[in-house]
Structures are given as C-alpha cells and as structure tokens.
Design an enzyme around this catalytic site. Structure first.
Site, mmCIF file in Angstrom:
data_model
loop_
_atom_site.group_PDB
_atom_site.id
_atom_site.type_symbol
_atom_site.label_atom_id
_atom_site.label_comp_id
_atom_site.label_asym_id
_atom_site.label_seq_id
_atom_site.Cartn_x
_atom_site.Cartn_y
_atom_site.Cartn_z
ATOM 1 N N GLU A 128 0.871 -1.185 0.000
ATOM 2 C CA GLU A 128 0.000 0.000 0.000
ATOM 3 C C GLU A 128 0.910 1.238 0.000
ATOM 4 O OE1 GLU A 128 -3.863 1.921 2.263
ATOM 5 O OE2 GLU A 128 -2.468 0.698 3.405
ATOM 6 N N ALA B 159 -3.381 8.265 6.490
ATOM 7 C CA ALA B 159 -2.421 8.102 7.590
ATOM 8 C C ALA B 159 -1.077 7.575 7.104
ATOM 9 C CB ALA B 159 -2.997 7.167 8.646
ATOM 10 N N HIS C 221 -9.746 0.394 0.172
ATOM 11 C CA HIS C 221 -10.710 0.938 1.147
ATOM 12 C C HIS C 221 -11.598 2.012 0.509
ATOM 13 C CE1 HIS C 221 -7.407 3.775 1.702
ATOM 14 N NE2 HIS C 221 -6.774 3.013 2.577
ATOM 15 N N HIS D 199 -15.403 4.208 9.419
ATOM 16 C CA HIS D 199 -14.757 4.680 8.194
ATOM 17 C C HIS D 199 -15.766 5.053 7.117
ATOM 18 C CE1 HIS D 199 -10.928 3.208 9.778
ATOM 19 N NE2 HIS D 199 -10.333 3.796 8.761
ATOM 20 N N ASP E 20 -8.227 -3.247 7.546
ATOM 21 C CA ASP E 20 -7.229 -2.164 7.629
ATOM 22 C C ASP E 20 -6.760 -2.033 9.077
ATOM 23 O OD1 ASP E 20 -5.557 -0.137 6.788
ATOM 24 O OD2 ASP E 20 -7.130 1.357 6.540
ATOM 25 N N LEU F 208 -8.379 9.506 10.773
ATOM 26 C CA LEU F 208 -8.466 8.062 10.982
ATOM 27 C C LEU F 208 -7.205 7.396 10.451
ATOM 28 C CD1 LEU F 208 -12.171 7.312 9.999
ATOM 29 C CD2 LEU F 208 -11.143 6.934 12.247
ATOM 30 N N ALA F 209 -6.672 6.460 11.223
ATOM 31 C CA ALA F 209 -5.393 5.813 10.884
ATOM 32 C C ALA F 209 -5.550 4.312 11.017
ATOM 33 C CB ALA F 209 -4.282 6.328 11.791
#
Length: 376
Positions: free
Chosen positions: A127, A138, A211, A245, A266, A299-300
C-alpha cells in the site's frame, strides 16, 4: 491421517446444508447434507459453519506492526486467527526503499511457512509508496512514482500479491499493463484521480479499489471522481465495515453497485489491544473511542476484526450467506485462489464455526484447529 468431521449448518457454494463436513490432510474431503433456508439456519440453533475469513488489508494487531518484520507478522497472524481470519495479506506502509526491503525481507519466511496457531500469510499488499501525496490519509510522505524494477526486487524477498497505486501520478498509468503482465494485481487508492483516470486505469488492467471511499476523490454529480469510477465500473473493491470509516448508507450504496465488494479490516497494532498509543509504520497513533487516529484526528487504520465485520454486515440487513461471500469468497476470487474462501471438496479446510448469535466458537486453518483464548 484420520478424517475429522464437523456437524451443523454448513455453507456450501450452493447454499446452506444441514449435515456433515469431513476434513482429511488439511483439505475438505466431503460435504454432505440436506438444503436449509436462511430462516432454518438462524432458528434451529445448530452450529453455523462458514468459510474462514480472508483479509487482504492488515497492518497489525496484538500490539505488532507489519513494518517491524517477520516476528511481528507472526504475532499479527496469531491475533487475527483468534477472530476467524484464516488467511491474510501483510500490508506495508509508505516508506523509503531501504525500510521496505527490511520489512518485506523479514516477511518472506512467514509467507513460506505458516506458524502453528496462526493464520496463513498469503503474501504482501504493498500500500504505497506509489500514492498521491495529496491523499496520504495516515500514510507517511515517502511517496514516489511506481517502479517495476523496485517491485521485482521486493517480490523476490516475499510474494507481492497486491499493489495499491494512484493512477494520476506521472508514469503510474503506463506502468499498470507491465505490472499485470508480470503477474501483479493492481488496485487504485490514496488518489486524487478523476473519474476518467480511474476508468483508464481499469481499462489497462487494474481490478480493485483500496478501502473504497477512504483516501480517494469523492463522488460529485458533475465530477464523479475515483469513487464514481468504482461505483460505475468496478467488479471488486475493498471496504472497511467498522461503521466508522464509511457510513452505513454508503456501504449499502456500494453493495448495490459493486458485485464483488469485499471486506477488509485495515487493522493496526491496536487491534485486540486496550486504548493507548501504538505504531503504524513510522507513525504513532492513538486508540480511543473505538477508533485509531493521528494526533490531528485523521483516521489511521482500524481496530476491526473480521468476525465483527461479518456481524456488522448482518446487522445492516445482509443474509449470512451474502455476508460470508463478502468476508471470504470474493477476496479469494480477487486473488485467484479457488481452493480458499469456500467449503467444498478439495478446498483447504479453512473454516469458522459460529453460534446462532454469530459469535466465534471454533476456527480451523488448513485443517488445524486453533485453540481460542476466548471463544465468542
């Protein structure tokens, strides 16, 4: 090796049967039984036997992060199997070349040999670093344009099964066809691509979206963006169904539009751990209020596990059979794995046994029953 047997409501590719599944030498020897409706499965109180979950986007779990290398990946595979994930892709973060070499070289042994009590690590999901610096999410800012030579070097260390890239970066669109020809799978994400960029990437052989909705150009009725390209044209895409998410309404829209939408977690090192600070590649993230975030609130990754993903899908109104396809079968098909993600003769005996509340009771990976720390 003797044959072992499981009884209950067993989900086959043709639907549920009430009967028996036989396992021998790690594979399914036979599935026998009489067809059952979803109503019967939910109401008769027998164990529910589904394909083991397949997660193609895993950064961590149990306090460990994939970028720490082999021993960490083993710990991650042990954590996620406790939640029914029987196979996964260890997912990297955007990083300098030397750090990717170090992390992926340490993953090679874990990919070659599954540890007892662990999920099968099928390979690596790269990724980044071939993503857009304007849609990092992130991810650390070590982005660069794609390189077939770099990918081949990394692939020699551990199998790269999936690559996320932003097609609008210079050179990336032209790289897709050589990547496909070399045997890699390409999906689109962390991207500011236009709708037209996304369609062009699909035309050149990209087959998925990373995602969906997160870290990509969104849908507007005059500028459909990468989300619009996915909803209009995709057969496969990942989605994170932690209900944080992505809004449930957006999940429902994607379910209607994308035939083989499949779930990923994730997940980060914070999965299965108490609130606190954890590593995500070179970043520090904080787990609190059910999520994982950077200091600025971004968001991470997540703390989601695949058993909860299944329950969330059923909570949104999906039948168990469809929820199972989206937590196992579609991901297997996306990777071209026809002996995982389904319960039929000859397939690997990767399976989960659930009670009527869809709480996990037993897990088998390639015929090995996993000792669960806390069933349910």
């Amino acid at each position: 090796m003797p044959t072992s047997r499981l009884e209950g409501h067993i989900l086959t590719p043709r639907g549920f049967v009430r009967g028996e599944l036989a396992v021998r030498e790690g594979r399914i020897e036979a599935v026998l039984g009489e067809p059952r409706t979803e109503y019967a499965v939910r109401s008769e109180g027998l164990p529910i036997v589904l394909p083991g979950f397949i997660d193609l986007h895993v950064h961590g779990g149990g306090g460990a992060d994939t970028m720490e290398g082999g021993a960490a990946v083993e710990r991650i595979a042990q954590l996620h199997v406790q939640h029914g994930t029987t196979s996964l892709l260890a997912t990297t973060m955007t990083a300098p070349h030397a750090e990717l070499v170090s992390a992926i070289s340490a993953m090679g042994a874990v990919c070659r040999q599954r540890g007892s009590g662990a999920a099968r690590v099928l390979g690596v999901h790269l990724e980044g670093p071939y993503i857009n610096p304007g849609k990092l999410g992130a991810q650390p800012d070590f982005v660069r344009s794609g390189s077939l030579a770099e990918l081949q070097q990394l692939h020699a260390l551990a199998p790269i099964r999936l690559i996320t890239l932003a097609p609008e970066l210079p050179g990336n669109l032209a790289l897709i066809e050589p990547l496909i020809a070399a045997g890699f799978r390409v999906q689109l994400g962390h991207s500011l691509a236009s709708y037209e960029d996304g369609v062009a990437a699909l035309d050149r052989g990209a087959t998925g979206f990373t995602h969906l909705f997160n870290a990509m150009s969104g849908l507007h009725h005059r500028t459909p963006g990468l989300v619009g390209a996915a909803l209009a044209h995709a057969r496969y895409a990942e989605i994170i169904p932690d209900l944080l998410h992505v809004h449930p309404g957006a999940i429902r829209a994607a379910l209607r539009a994308i035939p083989c939408l499949y779930c990923v977690t994730d997940s980060t090192a914070a999965a299965g751990m108490p609130d606190g600070q954890y590593k995500l590649g070179s970043l520090t993230v904080t787990k609190c209020l059910g999520g994982v975030r950077l200091e600025d609130g971004t968001l991470a990754g997540s703390t989601l596990t695949m058993d909860q993903a299944l329950r969330n899908l059923v909570g949104l109104g999906l039948e168990i059979e469809e929820a199972s396809r989206r937590t196992a079968t579609h991901a297997a098909d996306f990777l071209g794995l026809h002996d995982r993600g389904r319960l039929e003769r000859g397939a690997w005996a990767d399976l989960v046994v659930l009670d009527s509340a869809l709480q996990l009771q037993r897990v088998f990976v390639e015929g090995e029953e996993i000792e669960l720390a806390h069933a349910g």
